[in-house]
Write a protein that holds these residues in place. Structure first.
Motif, PDB file in Angstrom:
ATOM      1  N   THR A   8       0.827  -1.184   0.000  1.00 41.92           N
ATOM      2  CA  THR A   8       0.000   0.000   0.000  1.00 41.92           C
ATOM      3  C   THR A   8       0.861   1.232   0.000  1.00 41.92           C
ATOM      4  O   THR A   8       0.515   2.249  -0.544  1.00 41.92           O
ATOM      5  N   GLU A   9       2.006   1.093   0.631  1.00 42.14           N
ATOM      6  CA  GLU A   9       2.661   2.316   1.047  1.00 42.14           C
ATOM      7  C   GLU A   9       3.389   3.061  -0.057  1.00 42.14           C
ATOM      8  O   GLU A   9       3.667   4.231   0.066  1.00 42.14           O
ATOM      9  N   LYS A  10       3.687   2.376  -1.152  1.00 44.41           N
ATOM     10  CA  LYS A  10       4.504   3.039  -2.132  1.00 44.41           C
ATOM     11  C   LYS A  10       3.692   3.835  -3.157  1.00 44.41           C
ATOM     12  O   LYS A  10       4.234   4.448  -4.034  1.00 44.41           O
ATOM     13  N   THR A  11       2.382   3.788  -3.064  1.00 44.32           N
ATOM     14  CA  THR A  11       1.601   4.523  -4.043  1.00 44.32           C
ATOM     15  C   THR A  11       1.654   6.006  -3.731  1.00 44.32           C
ATOM     16  O   THR A  11       1.802   6.417  -2.582  1.00 44.32           O
ATOM     17  N   GLU A  12       1.496   6.771  -4.771  1.00 40.53           N
ATOM     18  CA  GLU A  12       1.565   8.210  -4.609  1.00 40.53           C
ATOM     19  C   GLU A  12       0.487   8.688  -3.625  1.00 40.53           C
ATOM     20  O   GLU A  12       0.700   9.576  -2.830  1.00 40.53           O
ATOM     21  N   ALA A  13      -0.661   8.000  -3.696  1.00 39.69           N
ATOM     22  CA  ALA A  13      -1.778   8.410  -2.852  1.00 39.69           C
ATOM     23  C   ALA A  13      -1.404   8.400  -1.383  1.00 39.69           C
ATOM     24  O   ALA A  13      -1.908   9.180  -0.590  1.00 39.69           O
ATOM     25  N   ASN A  14      -0.518   7.506  -1.027  1.00 43.50           N
ATOM     26  CA  ASN A  14      -0.199   7.405   0.386  1.00 43.50           C
ATOM     27  C   ASN A  14       0.922   8.316   0.824  1.00 43.50           C
ATOM     28  O   ASN A  14       1.065   8.623   1.984  1.00 43.50           O
ATOM     29  N   VAL A  15       1.727   8.694  -0.133  1.00 46.93           N
ATOM     30  CA  VAL A  15       2.875   9.488   0.253  1.00 46.93           C
ATOM     31  C   VAL A  15       2.562  10.979   0.137  1.00 46.93           C
ATOM     32  O   VAL A  15       3.128  11.798   0.836  1.00 46.93           O
ATOM     33  N   ASN A  16       1.605  11.286  -0.736  1.00 41.83           N
ATOM     34  CA  ASN A  16       1.193  12.687  -0.865  1.00 41.83           C
ATOM     35  C   ASN A  16       0.883  13.288   0.486  1.00 41.83           C
ATOM     36  O   ASN A  16       0.240  12.661   1.305  1.00 41.83           O
TER      37      ASN A  16
END
Ligand code: FES
Lengths: 127, 474
Positions: free
Chosen positions: A106-114
């Motif tokens: 889950t963690e590497k998607t842009e959605a999570n890091v934004n």
């Protein structure tokens, strides 16, 4: 090698099935989670933490901590949420070999890091 | 194609099962989704396949789940196991994954009954193999008939810690020690609710018999313990703690930690539900009314996921929520709802008498957790307490800021294991209450889902969702 920290209740004789664990064939009890099955066999190490490079063991057994992630049939999955099945291929990569299956993350998607500015949260009742 | 139903219930523990049963019995189209392979939640784990011995061991607290499970099976609710909901939207749409396949579903109402989890409290060495949650060991016993062997140490605070100890005693597990961090002097806030607790003699007797069985078994029960520390090189070797002026060291193969339970609230946060801070128990929960209605008309919270009060209460609260949902759907009138709710509310009150007393005795106190700089806070990303303190010193005042700076909460568990302690540590640095630092943002997917699975999903309408993955799918 850590001590075996769990054993079966004497009365329980689980039905065993064959699986591949880290390239060798072993028997695990069917009808239970991979994490529980392995703990019962004295296999308490679940993986090497990718961040600390140290050995982990399952911590919560209810799907919260993700310490039990193993490569199961080519996919990184939570062993405590996955039932043992005949012929399963489980790789823990505890010898330091790299995982080369599919990543489930889950963690590497842009959605999570934004990063968004947080909205202040206040205690209150719904309107 | 996405399916549309009357009600989706997330979770198949006591609250989810009762809510589902009540609604399905009324003839509504109910789908119950549960991420576990077997129904029952944590408290009634594996209940349908439990051996007579296991039913006997766990007693009525456990076996009462049989009835709940049976009712559910007969109710006509559609049950899907091993199904993880990875997104919930306020309009009643969910995305879930089961058997390597993701899909969308929509309902008029969604009842979220995701239950509770143990409060994760980082201690030095808690990442060592051999350190587990006490609840995890309980799960192993229920699910797999496994019991600990070797040197077993229990540490922490709360009624469930003692309950677990008595269960292990019954299973002839030798416990090397219980390290109880409950302060020796109860809080003043425990005094006013005490008389009410006294009205439940059954409850008090249970507590007394737990303590007696620990004493009779001759287990060293250290109280008022501080600074618990797990020691070992490649795996746990011993446990150290401070007991008054003394430092005790106990050789150990298994350390079971328990520091009370908190709601499993990620899904509410992802959906954008308004959250409230429960100051005495120091946890966040979805703000909801007596029926479990959140700030979103279509989303309800039931059971321990809404607020922790135990399995029995969760069952009643699941039913209450179901009554209100059926009223919303026009199946029963407001009068009927109230009439049906009356006995439930009475039972709920009766069950709840001892709760404020117990809660006050075991209320977490900030000074109880003296976090050591070198302790790993975030297990996924290997972030230490010191890293967080440094970020705060550098000016971070919001948990999401700290998350960006330290990576704490960015790993696979999405802050489930570090979030509560992260808030405590950061808040203590600047002498604020943890709720003043906000909450870690939770974004979908709530569970790891392979990208291919999302790519293969059929979406009914291209709707503006909060999910970056879905919005960019074309
Ligand atoms: S042991 Fe915690 S997620 Fe599996």
């Amino acid at each position: 090698m850590p001590n075996s920290i769990f054993k079966y209740d004497s009365e329980i004789t689980p039905q065993m099935v064959k699986v591949m664990l880290d390239g060798r064939e072993i028997s695990l009890p069917a009808e239970m989670s991979v994490a529980a099955g392995l703990l019962g066999q004295g296999e308490i190490i679940s993986r090497i933490s990718p961040s600390s490079k140290r050995a982990c063991s399952p911590h919560c057994l209810m799907g919260v901590c993700y310490e039990c992630i193993m490569e199961i049939n080519g996919i990184n999955r939570q062993a405590c949420m996955t039932k043992v099945e005949e012929g399963m291929v489980i790789n823990r990569h505890i010898d330091g070999s790299d995982f080369n299956g599919k990543y489930e993350s889950t963690e590497k998607t842009e959605a999570n890091v934004n990063y968004e500015m947080p909205k202040p949260l206040k205690e209150g009742e719904p309107s | 194609m996405s399916r549309h139903v009357d009600v989706i219930v997330v979770g198949a523990g006591p609250a989810g099962l009762s809510a589902s049963s009540t609604l399905a019995e009324m003839g509504l189209d109910v789908v119950t989704l549960d991420e576990q392979p077997q129904l029952g939640g944590q408290i009634y784990r594996n209940i349908e396949k439990a051996s007579p011995k296991s039913l006997h061991l766990f007693g009525e607290d456990y076996s009462s789940g049989l009835m709940i499970a049976e009712r559910f099976r007969k109710s006509g609710a559609d049950y899907e196991n091993s199904t993880s909901v990875w997104q919930l939207d306020s309009d009643g749409t969910i995305c879930c994954s089961s058997r390597a396949h993701s899909r969308q579903m929509r309902a008029n109402h969604v009842i979220v009954a995701t239950g509770a989890m143990e409060r994760p409290v980082p201690i030095p060495g808690w990442t060592l193999p051999g350190v587990m949650g006490a609840g995890a060991v309980n799960n192993l016993t229920k699910e797999s008939g496994l019991k600990p062997s070797g040197n077993v140490v229990l540490a922490g605070s709360g009624p469930l810690l003692l309950l677990e100890a008595t269960l292990l005693i019954k299973k002839n597990v030798e416990i090397a020690a219980i390290l109880d961090t409950t302060p020796l002097i109860p809080r003043v806030s425990a005094v006013p609710p005490a008389p009410k607790a006294l009205m439940r003699t059954d409850f008090l007797l249970k507590g007394a018999s737990m303590l007696k069985s620990i004493k009779d078994a001759g287990i060293p029960h250290h109280r008022g313990v501080k600074d618990i520390c797990a020691i070992g090189t490649n795996c746990l070797e011993s446990v150290q703690a401070r007991c008054g002026k003394e430092t005790i060291t106990i050789p150990a193969d298994l350390l079971m930690l328990h520091f009370g339970v908190i709601p499993n609230s990620h899904i509410f946060r992802q959906a954008g539900c308004r959250m409230a801070w429960k100051a005495d128990q120091r946890y966040w929960h979805p703000a909801c009314d007596q029926w479990g209605r959140t700030n979103f008309e279509r989303i309800f919270a039931a059971g321990d996921g809404a607020m922790v009060s135990g399995g029995v209460s969760a069952r009643y609260r699941g039913e209450l929520t179901a009554l209100e949902v059926s009223r919303c759907l026009g199946i029963i009138s407001g009068h009927e709802r109230d009439a049906l709710a009356k006995p439930l509310k009475k039972a709920l009150r009766h069950d709840g008498w001892p709760r404020p007393f117990v809660d006050a005795i075991y209320a977490p106190r900030p000074e109880q957790f003296s976090f050591d700089d070198a302790t790993i806070l975030c297990r996924c990303e290997n972030v230490t307490v010191k890293d967080v303190r440094r970020a705060v010193r550098e000016g971070a005042r919001d948990l999401n800021e700290i998350k960006i700076m330290t990576r704490s909460g960015m790993g696979s568990c999405q802050g489930r294991m570090c979030g509560p302690a992260l808030a405590e540590i950061a808040a203590a640095e600047i002498s604020l209450s943890p709720d003043r630092l906000g909450l870690l943002n939770v974004r979908p997917p709530l569970r790891p889902v392979p990208l291919e699975e999302i790519a293969e999903m059929e979406l009914e309408t291209a709707k503006e969702s909060s999910n970056w993955l879905l919005d960019n799918k074309k």
